[in-house]
Design a protein around this motif. Structure first.
Motif, PDB file in Angstrom:
ATOM      1  N   UNK A  17       0.864  -1.201   0.000  1.00  0.00           N
ATOM      2  CA  UNK A  17       0.000   0.000   0.000  1.00  0.00           C
ATOM      3  C   UNK A  17       0.891   1.238   0.000  1.00  0.00           C
ATOM      4  N   UNK A  18       0.666   2.120  -0.934  1.00  0.00           N
ATOM      5  CA  UNK A  18       1.383   3.389  -0.935  1.00  0.00           C
ATOM      6  C   UNK A  18       0.746   4.331   0.074  1.00  0.00           C
ATOM      7  N   UNK A  19       1.491   5.341   0.439  1.00  0.00           N
ATOM      8  CA  UNK A  19       1.004   6.280   1.439  1.00  0.00           C
ATOM      9  C   UNK A  19       0.867   7.661   0.811  1.00  0.00           C
ATOM     10  N   UNK A  20      -0.252   8.295   1.048  1.00  0.00           N
ATOM     11  CA  UNK A  20      -0.455   9.681   0.621  1.00  0.00           C
ATOM     12  C   UNK A  20      -0.789  10.498   1.860  1.00  0.00           C
ATOM     13  N   UNK A  21      -0.047  11.553   2.109  1.00  0.00           N
ATOM     14  CA  UNK A  21      -0.307  12.405   3.274  1.00  0.00           C
ATOM     15  C   UNK A  21      -0.727  13.787   2.800  1.00  0.00           C
ATOM     16  N   UNK A  22      -1.821  14.252   3.340  1.00  0.00           N
ATOM     17  CA  UNK A  22      -2.323  15.579   2.990  1.00  0.00           C
ATOM     18  C   UNK A  22      -2.144  16.492   4.195  1.00  0.00           C
ATOM     19  N   UNK A  23      -1.312  17.521   4.030  1.00  0.00           N
ATOM     20  CA  UNK A  23      -1.089  18.484   5.115  1.00  0.00           C
ATOM     21  C   UNK A  23      -1.938  19.724   4.873  1.00  0.00           C
ATOM     22  N   UNK A  24      -2.626  20.162   5.886  1.00  0.00           N
ATOM     23  CA  UNK A  24      -3.409  21.401   5.753  1.00  0.00           C
ATOM     24  C   UNK A  24      -3.384  22.132   7.088  1.00  0.00           C
ATOM     25  N   UNK A  25      -4.008  23.312   7.111  1.00  0.00           N
ATOM     26  CA  UNK A  25      -4.008  24.088   8.352  1.00  0.00           C
ATOM     27  C   UNK A  25      -5.409  24.522   8.750  1.00  0.00           C
ATOM     28  N   UNK A  26      -6.399  23.828   8.222  1.00  0.00           N
ATOM     29  CA  UNK A  26      -7.759  24.048   8.717  1.00  0.00           C
ATOM     30  C   UNK A  26      -8.585  25.096   8.013  1.00  0.00           C
ATOM     31  N   UNK A  27      -8.051  25.727   6.977  1.00  0.00           N
ATOM     32  CA  UNK A  27      -8.851  26.725   6.249  1.00  0.00           C
ATOM     33  C   UNK A  27     -10.081  26.043   5.650  1.00  0.00           C
ATOM     34  N   UNK A  28     -11.292  26.481   6.040  1.00  0.00           N
ATOM     35  CA  UNK A  28     -12.488  25.745   5.600  1.00  0.00           C
ATOM     36  C   UNK A  28     -12.695  25.767   4.089  1.00  0.00           C
ATOM     37  N   UNK A  29     -12.367  26.854   3.443  1.00  0.00           N
ATOM     38  CA  UNK A  29     -12.566  26.921   1.993  1.00  0.00           C
ATOM     39  C   UNK A  29     -11.667  25.921   1.289  1.00  0.00           C
ATOM     40  N   UNK A  30     -10.384  25.915   1.665  1.00  0.00           N
ATOM     41  CA  UNK A  30      -9.490  25.010   0.960  1.00  0.00           C
ATOM     42  C   UNK A  30      -9.772  23.561   1.317  1.00  0.00           C
ATOM     43  N   UNK A  31     -10.198  23.287   2.556  1.00  0.00           N
ATOM     44  CA  UNK A  31     -10.504  21.900   2.917  1.00  0.00           C
ATOM     45  C   UNK A  31     -11.581  21.330   2.016  1.00  0.00           C
ATOM     46  N   UNK A  32     -12.654  22.077   1.822  1.00  0.00           N
ATOM     47  CA  UNK A  32     -13.745  21.530   1.019  1.00  0.00           C
ATOM     48  C   UNK A  32     -13.284  21.268  -0.401  1.00  0.00           C
ATOM     49  N   UNK A  33     -12.421  22.133  -0.917  1.00  0.00           N
ATOM     50  CA  UNK A  33     -11.928  21.929  -2.279  1.00  0.00           C
ATOM     51  C   UNK A  33     -10.941  20.770  -2.337  1.00  0.00           C
ATOM     52  N   UNK A  34      -9.962  20.781  -1.438  1.00  0.00           N
ATOM     53  CA  UNK A  34      -8.917  19.770  -1.531  1.00  0.00           C
ATOM     54  C   UNK A  34      -9.420  18.362  -1.219  1.00  0.00           C
ATOM     55  N   UNK A  35     -10.500  18.279  -0.499  1.00  0.00           N
ATOM     56  CA  UNK A  35     -11.057  16.942  -0.276  1.00  0.00           C
ATOM     57  C   UNK A  35     -11.441  16.281  -1.583  1.00  0.00           C
ATOM     58  N   UNK A  36     -11.699  17.104  -2.602  1.00  0.00           N
ATOM     59  CA  UNK A  36     -11.976  16.528  -3.917  1.00  0.00           C
ATOM     60  C   UNK A  36     -10.760  15.820  -4.480  1.00  0.00           C
ATOM     61  N   UNK A  37      -9.579  16.380  -4.223  1.00  0.00           N
ATOM     62  CA  UNK A  37      -8.368  15.728  -4.716  1.00  0.00           C
ATOM     63  C   UNK A  37      -8.182  14.403  -3.982  1.00  0.00           C
ATOM     64  N   UNK A  38      -8.330  14.427  -2.669  1.00  0.00           N
ATOM     65  CA  UNK A  38      -8.189  13.181  -1.908  1.00  0.00           C
ATOM     66  C   UNK A  38      -9.236  12.161  -2.327  1.00  0.00           C
ATOM     67  N   UNK A  39     -10.444  12.637  -2.542  1.00  0.00           N
ATOM     68  CA  UNK A  39     -11.541  11.731  -2.900  1.00  0.00           C
ATOM     69  C   UNK A  39     -11.252  11.062  -4.237  1.00  0.00           C
ATOM     70  N   UNK A  40     -10.473  11.745  -5.083  1.00  0.00           N
ATOM     71  CA  UNK A  40     -10.187  11.225  -6.420  1.00  0.00           C
ATOM     72  C   UNK A  40      -9.067  10.190  -6.419  1.00  0.00           C
ATOM     73  N   UNK A  41      -8.312  10.113  -5.330  1.00  0.00           N
ATOM     74  CA  UNK A  41      -7.220   9.136  -5.283  1.00  0.00           C
ATOM     75  C   UNK A  41      -7.775   7.721  -5.186  1.00  0.00           C
ATOM     76  N   UNK A  42      -7.017   6.784  -5.673  1.00  0.00           N
ATOM     77  CA  UNK A  42      -7.429   5.382  -5.674  1.00  0.00           C
ATOM     78  C   UNK A  42      -7.158   4.789  -4.300  1.00  0.00           C
ATOM     79  N   UNK A  43      -8.232   4.630  -3.527  1.00  0.00           N
ATOM     80  CA  UNK A  43      -8.078   4.165  -2.139  1.00  0.00           C
ATOM     81  C   UNK A  43      -7.703   2.686  -2.055  1.00  0.00           C
ATOM     82  N   UNK A  44      -7.792   1.984  -3.166  1.00  0.00           N
ATOM     83  CA  UNK A  44      -7.331   0.596  -3.161  1.00  0.00           C
ATOM     84  C   UNK A  44      -5.814   0.526  -3.172  1.00  0.00           C
TER      85      UNK A  44
END
Lengths: 77, 77
Positions: free
Chosen positions: B1-28
């Motif tokens: 399993x590869x590892x992907x780490x997402x670092x953020x600082x809690x900005x609500x606008x960017x969180x909602x957007x960047x979750x789309x990038x994470x959601x698009x990653x292949x969780x398998x």
């Protein structure tokens, strides 16, 4: 099928790196298109309309994700 | 399993957007970790060692992908 578009301008260093991001996307759910704006300058206005300010950029579900900072889009014209 | 780490600082606008990038990653294929550097300041030095200059950032296969520009990491200390 969702659509993910990756805009770049051919920088070899960034291409090899950013391909990792594309490779990590779930290809069962995303149809991935790669657009080389340095070669396909006719796509620049489309990219600008989508909100692309610099390349490389990932355009995903209507949102623009500028990855690192390669080149400003105005420098590609 | 590869590892992907997402670092953020809690900005609500960017969180909602960047979750789309994470959601698009292949969780398998990727084990995804999300680190809020604003809350977990003990992880800042780890992020800096990995090459993180700003948040939000996706750390994937040893490479750092700064997404858009939120906050410089020095401002989180």
């Amino acid at each position: 099928m969702n659509k993910a578009t990756f805009y770049h301008a051919g920088c070899p260093v960034s291409i090899s790196a950013e391909q990792q991001v594309l490779e990590a996307l779930d290809k069962n759910r995303f149809d991935i298109e790669i657009v080389h704006l340095g070669e396909k300058t006719s796509h620049i206005s489309e990219a600008e309309s989508a909100g692309v300010k610099s390349v490389p950029t990932l355009f995903l579900n209507g949102d623009v994700f500028h990855i690192n900072f390669g080149a400003a889009i105005r420098d590609l014209k």
